[in-house]
Design a protein around this motif. Structure first.
Motif, PDB file in Angstrom:
ATOM      1  N   PRO A 134       0.829  -1.210   0.000  1.00 11.62           N
ATOM      2  CA  PRO A 134       0.000   0.000   0.000  1.00 11.62           C
ATOM      3  C   PRO A 134       0.866   1.264   0.000  1.00 11.62           C
ATOM      4  O   PRO A 134       2.068   1.197   0.279  1.00 11.62           O
ATOM      5  CB  PRO A 134      -0.814  -0.104   1.291  1.00 11.62           C
ATOM      6  CG  PRO A 134      -0.318  -1.257   2.038  1.00 11.62           C
ATOM      7  CD  PRO A 134       0.708  -1.963   1.223  1.00 11.62           C
ATOM      8  N   PRO A 135       0.251   2.421  -0.269  1.00  6.20           N
ATOM      9  CA  PRO A 135       1.003   3.675  -0.242  1.00  6.20           C
ATOM     10  C   PRO A 135       1.739   3.915   1.090  1.00  6.20           C
ATOM     11  O   PRO A 135       2.840   4.422   1.106  1.00  6.20           O
ATOM     12  CB  PRO A 135      -0.056   4.749  -0.473  1.00  6.20           C
ATOM     13  CG  PRO A 135      -1.150   4.041  -1.195  1.00  6.20           C
ATOM     14  CD  PRO A 135      -1.131   2.622  -0.698  1.00  6.20           C
ATOM     15  N   HIS A 136       1.094   3.545   2.185  1.00  7.19           N
ATOM     16  CA  HIS A 136       1.751   3.569   3.492  1.00  7.19           C
ATOM     17  C   HIS A 136       1.946   2.122   3.920  1.00  7.19           C
ATOM     18  O   HIS A 136       0.963   1.396   4.073  1.00  7.19           O
ATOM     19  CB  HIS A 136       0.894   4.294   4.538  1.00  7.19           C
ATOM     20  CG  HIS A 136       1.013   5.770   4.487  1.00  7.19           C
ATOM     21  ND1 HIS A 136       0.308   6.545   3.614  1.00  7.19           N
ATOM     22  CD2 HIS A 136       1.784   6.624   5.201  1.00  7.19           C
ATOM     23  CE1 HIS A 136       0.616   7.813   3.795  1.00  7.19           C
ATOM     24  NE2 HIS A 136       1.514   7.885   4.747  1.00  7.19           N
ATOM     25  N   PRO A 137       3.179   1.684   4.113  1.00  2.00           N
ATOM     26  CA  PRO A 137       3.388   0.299   4.552  1.00  2.00           C
ATOM     27  C   PRO A 137       2.638   0.024   5.858  1.00  2.00           C
ATOM     28  O   PRO A 137       2.422   0.928   6.669  1.00  2.00           O
ATOM     29  CB  PRO A 137       4.902   0.223   4.783  1.00  2.00           C
ATOM     30  CG  PRO A 137       5.467   1.340   3.988  1.00  2.00           C
ATOM     31  CD  PRO A 137       4.417   2.422   3.978  1.00  2.00           C
ATOM     32  N   ALA A 138       2.232  -1.219   6.033  1.00  2.01           N
ATOM     33  CA  ALA A 138       1.547  -1.638   7.249  1.00  2.01           C
ATOM     34  C   ALA A 138       2.438  -2.608   8.006  1.00  2.01           C
ATOM     35  O   ALA A 138       3.000  -3.528   7.413  1.00  2.01           O
ATOM     36  CB  ALA A 138       0.209  -2.298   6.908  1.00  2.01           C
TER      37      ALA A 138
END
Length: 132
Positions: free
Chosen positions: A69-73
């Motif tokens: 995703p655009p922000h890693p999780a």
């Protein structure tokens, strides 16, 4: 997180932002979940449920990072915090649905957790929660 069978929470900077406060920055989304859910969900994302390590302050039974995703999780199952030389599980008494299907601890519980973490960035985020 739709396949989760147990309760889970977003914590850290993303949770601060979801409560409407200034997180300073959001480098990733921290998700605390149960071991069984981590073993079920992570493979569906193409991420292996790996044994978590310890940095001296935090440790997890299972930890891994999903970078698509655009922000890693970052997924942390069996998440623990070391305080005064003792490890204790990070647990939550509250669960607030801030958006459909997105859950965080209550503002007060998140504030208390950030104070327990005690790092400068966590203390700034705790202060932001209080002033928002």
């Amino acid at each position: 997180m739709a396949p989760a069978r147990d309760r889970w929470w977003i914590i850290g900077s993303a949770a601060v932002a979801l409560h409407g406060a200034d997180p300073d920055s959001i480098d990733d989304i921290d998700i605390v979940l149960g071991v069984a859910d981590a073993e079920r969900i992570l493979p569906s994302l193409g991420v292996a449920p790996a044994a978590g390590g310890s940095d001296g302050q935090f440790r997890s039974a299972i930890y891994n990072r999903w970078t698509k995703p655009p922000h890693p999780a970052e997924y942390m199952a069996g998440f623990e915090l070391c305080e005064d030389g003792r490890w204790s599980p990070v647990t939550f008494a509250t669960r607030v649905e801030v958006r459909p299907g997105i859950f965080v601890p209550s503002r007060d519980e998140l504030h208390a957790l950030l104070l327990r973490f005690g790092r400068p960035k966590d203390l700034r985020r705790a202060a932001s929660l209080r002033s928002a």
